[in-house]
Motif scaffolding. Structure first.
Motif, mmCIF file in Angstrom:
data_model
loop_
_atom_site.group_PDB
_atom_site.id
_atom_site.type_symbol
_atom_site.label_atom_id
_atom_site.label_comp_id
_atom_site.label_asym_id
_atom_site.label_seq_id
_atom_site.Cartn_x
_atom_site.Cartn_y
_atom_site.Cartn_z
ATOM 1 N N TYR A 266 0.853 -1.184 0.000
ATOM 2 C CA TYR A 266 0.000 0.000 0.000
ATOM 3 C C TYR A 266 0.887 1.231 0.000
ATOM 4 N N GLU B 281 0.362 4.343 -0.111
ATOM 5 C CA GLU B 281 -0.058 5.509 0.675
ATOM 6 C C GLU B 281 0.207 5.334 2.166
ATOM 7 N N TYR C 261 2.049 0.364 8.183
ATOM 8 C CA TYR C 261 1.751 -0.834 7.390
ATOM 9 C C TYR C 261 2.122 -2.094 8.162
#
Ligand code: ADP
Ligand code: MG
Length: 306
Positions: free
Chosen positions: A87, A89, A95
């Motif tokens: 991911y 972003e 994360y």
């Protein structure tokens, strides 16, 4: 046995991507699955990590069946998928913390893998801001998060620059290293289409081509292979029959222009013999190097269309 693959076949429609594959991987072994693009490497790794079902045959990871014991298999395995989907972003730490919750493991594990994979300085950046090498580290950190005993890495170094490549190889090697107390390190099965990678990291190589295993060997056995190739470029054409006269020369290939591969069946460095040959025949040598390319050679022989 850490991994046991028995007669796995996978068909995509009418195409057989894997054709009755069988092999075992021992605990602590670091195995390279080597093959050209389209050989079936990713398909096999997806089956072993439960993301894909085989058409027939079965596979076990830490004795758990990939079909009927998916959860236990997933707990046993850290997986770095091909193309390392992340991911972009999300922040690195965010994360990893998110995935720690998914796995039900503590925040301490995040600290541990961040340190282990050299992400300390980058862990407050967005994943999208990281270089490819650091993104791979995030993928590997993620694979290590739940401290699995088996690591399955699909082309972990593809697309990295030479420095990043060495760093990631070291990271993989250290994961596979036995602990100081003698307990085995992680079992690693990684795929690659680069043979040097296998030589650099693995204990064993399995070459797969068009869905079939064409070679399964320990690297040490391959290294003991006495065959040697001296590659030489002369300034002029030489008849192969003349080159055959170099002592112990077994086979000659002329790959391009005036570049010749001379095969020898000996461990002794034969470059000086080739030099003497050039001297005696009034030839100039433009390049000369010795290649201990048993694996490279095997790979080419086993995976090119005949
Ligand atoms: P590798 O990882 O060794 O490059 P793959 O396992 O990705 O090989 O692919 C093996 C073969 O199966 C290839 O010919 C590929 O095109 C085909 N293949 C892979 N995934 C699919 C899919 N989802 N549907 C149809 N064919 C696929
Ligand atoms: Mg692949």
């Amino acid at each position: 046995m850490a991994i046991k693959v028995s007669n796995i076949t996978k068909e995509y429609g009418s195409q057989k991507a894997l054709d009755a594959i069988s092999f075992d991987v021992k605990r602590g072994e670091v195995v390279g699955l080597l093959g050209p693009n389209g050989a079936g490497k990713s398909t096999l790794l997806k089956i072993l990590t439960t993301y894909l079902q085989a058409t027939s045959g079965n596979a076990r990871v830490n004795r758990f069946d990939v079909l009927s014991e998916k959860k236990q298999v997933q707990k046993s395995v850290g997986y770095l998928p091909e193309h390392n989907p992340l991911y972009l972003e999300m922040y690195v730490k965010e994360y990893l913390l998110f995935n720690a919750r998914v796995h039900g493991v503590s925040k301490n594990n995040v600290e541990k893998v961040v340190a282990q994979t050299g992400l300390l300085t980058e862990c407050y950046k967005k994943i999208g801001q990281l270089s490819k090498g650091y993104r791979q580290r995030v993928g590997i950190a993620n694979a290590l998060l739940h401290n699995p005993s088996v690591l399955i890495l699909d082309e972990p170094t593809t697309g990295l620059d030479p420095n990043q490549l060495l760093e990631i190889r070291d990271l993989i090697k250290s994961a596979g290293k036995p602990h100081p107390d003698g307990t085995p390190g992680k079992t690693v099965l990684l795929s690659t289409h680069i043979m040097q990678e296998v030589e650099a990291i693995c204990d064993r190589v399995i070459i797969i081509n068009k869905g079939k295993i064409v070679l399964d060997k320990n690297l040490n056995d391959l290294k003991n292979n006495k065959e040697q190739i001296v590659e030489v470029e002369f300034d002029y054409r030489v008849e192969e029959i003349a080159l055959q006269k170099i002592p112990k020369a077994k086979k000659i290939e002329n790959s391009v222009g005036f570049v010749y591969q001379i095969y020898f069946d000996t461990e002794a460095d034969m470059r000086s013999s080739v030099f003497d040959f050039a001297h005696d025949n009034g030839l100039k040598i433009l390049q000369l190097h010795q290649k201990n390319t048993s694996l490279e050679q095997l790979f080419v022989e086993l995976t090119t269309q005949k």
